[in-house]
Design a protein around this motif. Sequence first.
Motif, PDB file in Angstrom:
ATOM      1  N   SER A 180       2.944 -27.412   3.276  1.00  8.65           N
ATOM      2  CA  SER A 180       2.575 -27.774   4.760  1.00  8.65           C
ATOM      3  C   SER A 180       1.156 -26.742   4.975  1.00  8.65           C
ATOM      4  O   SER A 180       0.512 -27.400   5.695  1.00  8.65           O
ATOM      5  CB  SER A 180       3.865 -27.007   5.860  1.00  8.65           C
ATOM      6  OG  SER A 180       3.793 -25.736   5.812  1.00  8.65           O
ATOM      7  N   VAL A 181       1.035 -25.680   4.197  1.00  7.94           N
ATOM      8  CA  VAL A 181      -0.314 -25.089   4.535  1.00  7.94           C
ATOM      9  C   VAL A 181      -1.072 -25.866   3.754  1.00  7.94           C
ATOM     10  O   VAL A 181      -2.553 -25.984   4.343  1.00  7.94           O
ATOM     11  CB  VAL A 181       0.032 -23.483   4.134  1.00  7.94           C
ATOM     12  CG1 VAL A 181      -1.404 -23.016   3.857  1.00  7.94           C
ATOM     13  CG2 VAL A 181       0.804 -22.817   4.946  1.00  7.94           C
TER      14      VAL A 181
ATOM     15  N   ASN B 153      -1.300 -29.083   3.226  1.00  5.78           N
ATOM     16  CA  ASN B 153      -1.438 -30.183   3.916  1.00  5.78           C
ATOM     17  C   ASN B 153      -2.282 -29.945   5.137  1.00  5.78           C
ATOM     18  O   ASN B 153      -3.271 -30.690   5.404  1.00  5.78           O
ATOM     19  CB  ASN B 153      -0.104 -30.872   4.489  1.00  5.78           C
ATOM     20  CG  ASN B 153      -0.362 -32.143   5.249  1.00  5.78           C
ATOM     21  OD1 ASN B 153      -1.066 -32.939   4.597  1.00  5.78           O
ATOM     22  ND2 ASN B 153       0.501 -32.450   6.204  1.00  5.78           N
ATOM     23  N   ALA B 154      -2.209 -28.900   5.784  1.00  6.56           N
ATOM     24  CA  ALA B 154      -2.954 -28.448   6.970  1.00  6.56           C
ATOM     25  C   ALA B 154      -4.111 -28.224   6.719  1.00  6.56           C
ATOM     26  O   ALA B 154      -5.204 -28.469   7.391  1.00  6.56           O
ATOM     27  CB  ALA B 154      -2.367 -27.268   7.780  1.00  6.56           C
ATOM     28  N   GLU B 155      -4.515 -27.367   5.458  1.00  2.04           N
ATOM     29  CA  GLU B 155      -5.928 -27.310   4.943  1.00  2.04           C
ATOM     30  C   GLU B 155      -6.678 -28.526   4.574  1.00  2.04           C
ATOM     31  O   GLU B 155      -7.770 -28.539   4.975  1.00  2.04           O
ATOM     32  CB  GLU B 155      -5.903 -26.306   3.679  1.00  2.04           C
ATOM     33  CG  GLU B 155      -5.471 -24.983   4.030  1.00  2.04           C
ATOM     34  CD  GLU B 155      -5.461 -24.086   2.679  1.00  2.04           C
ATOM     35  OE1 GLU B 155      -5.875 -24.771   1.570  1.00  2.04           O
ATOM     36  OE2 GLU B 155      -5.003 -22.947   2.668  1.00  2.04           O
TER      37      GLU B 155
ATOM     38  N   LYS C  18      -6.160 -31.709   5.980  1.00  2.00           N
ATOM     39  CA  LYS C  18      -6.339 -32.244   7.034  1.00  2.00           C
ATOM     40  C   LYS C  18      -7.650 -31.642   7.760  1.00  2.00           C
ATOM     41  O   LYS C  18      -8.410 -32.372   8.102  1.00  2.00           O
ATOM     42  CB  LYS C  18      -5.252 -32.477   8.008  1.00  2.00           C
ATOM     43  CG  LYS C  18      -4.246 -33.246   7.692  1.00  2.00           C
ATOM     44  CD  LYS C  18      -3.007 -33.172   8.640  1.00  2.00           C
ATOM     45  CE  LYS C  18      -1.889 -34.010   8.262  1.00  2.00           C
ATOM     46  NZ  LYS C  18      -0.853 -34.133   9.306  1.00  2.00           N
ATOM     47  N   ALA C  19      -7.597 -30.376   7.841  1.00  2.00           N
ATOM     48  CA  ALA C  19      -8.776 -29.728   8.448  1.00  2.00           C
ATOM     49  C   ALA C  19     -10.058 -29.981   7.683  1.00  2.00           C
ATOM     50  O   ALA C  19     -11.301 -30.079   8.216  1.00  2.00           O
ATOM     51  CB  ALA C  19      -8.591 -28.272   8.536  1.00  2.00           C
TER      52      ALA C  19
ATOM     53  N   LYS D   2      -4.299 -32.718   0.633  1.00  2.00           N
ATOM     54  CA  LYS D   2      -3.217 -33.567   1.437  1.00  2.00           C
ATOM     55  C   LYS D   2      -2.180 -34.374   0.537  1.00  2.00           C
ATOM     56  O   LYS D   2      -0.961 -34.079   0.638  1.00  2.00           O
ATOM     57  CB  LYS D   2      -3.771 -34.672   2.386  1.00  2.00           C
ATOM     58  CG  LYS D   2      -4.348 -34.035   3.618  1.00  2.00           C
ATOM     59  CD  LYS D   2      -4.939 -34.763   4.620  1.00  2.00           C
ATOM     60  CE  LYS D   2      -5.011 -36.356   4.514  1.00  2.00           C
ATOM     61  NZ  LYS D   2      -5.740 -36.851   5.723  1.00  2.00           N
TER      62      LYS D   2
ATOM     63  N   SER E 125      -0.083 -31.873  -1.427  1.00  2.00           N
ATOM     64  CA  SER E 125       1.241 -31.559  -0.570  1.00  2.00           C
ATOM     65  C   SER E 125       2.263 -32.402  -0.507  1.00  2.00           C
ATOM     66  O   SER E 125       3.314 -32.005   0.280  1.00  2.00           O
ATOM     67  CB  SER E 125       0.800 -31.229   0.984  1.00  2.00           C
ATOM     68  OG  SER E 125       0.266 -32.407   1.526  1.00  2.00           O
TER      69      SER E 125
END
Length: 100
Positions: free
Chosen positions: A67-68, A70-72, A74-75, A96, A99
């Motif tokens: 999840s981290v 994926n968030a990285e 996306k950002a 992404k 992940s």
Amino acid sequence: MSDSQPGMIHGHVQYAKGAAEEVIGNITGSEEWKKSGQQDKEAAINEMHEAKQLADKETDYSDRNKSVLNAEGKAESALGRAVGCEGMVENGEEKKHASE
């Protein structure tokens, strides 16, 4: 580029410097400034490609929290699109994908 290892941050800074030189050349009509800016931008792109290749060899996302990661991703992708950096977009998309 110096004898040191290629780096993304240095490459981005050099690209921005080249873009600024090109703008100065366009405003003043100086072919020398335009040429210098184009050369700096080309060298920066080459450095960023080299840095990416080195990072790809060292990158293993298997032990990262999905999840981290994926968030990285996306950002980084969104920031890359905002500033027009294709490499950041690609790197974010890789994170992404890793992940999933």
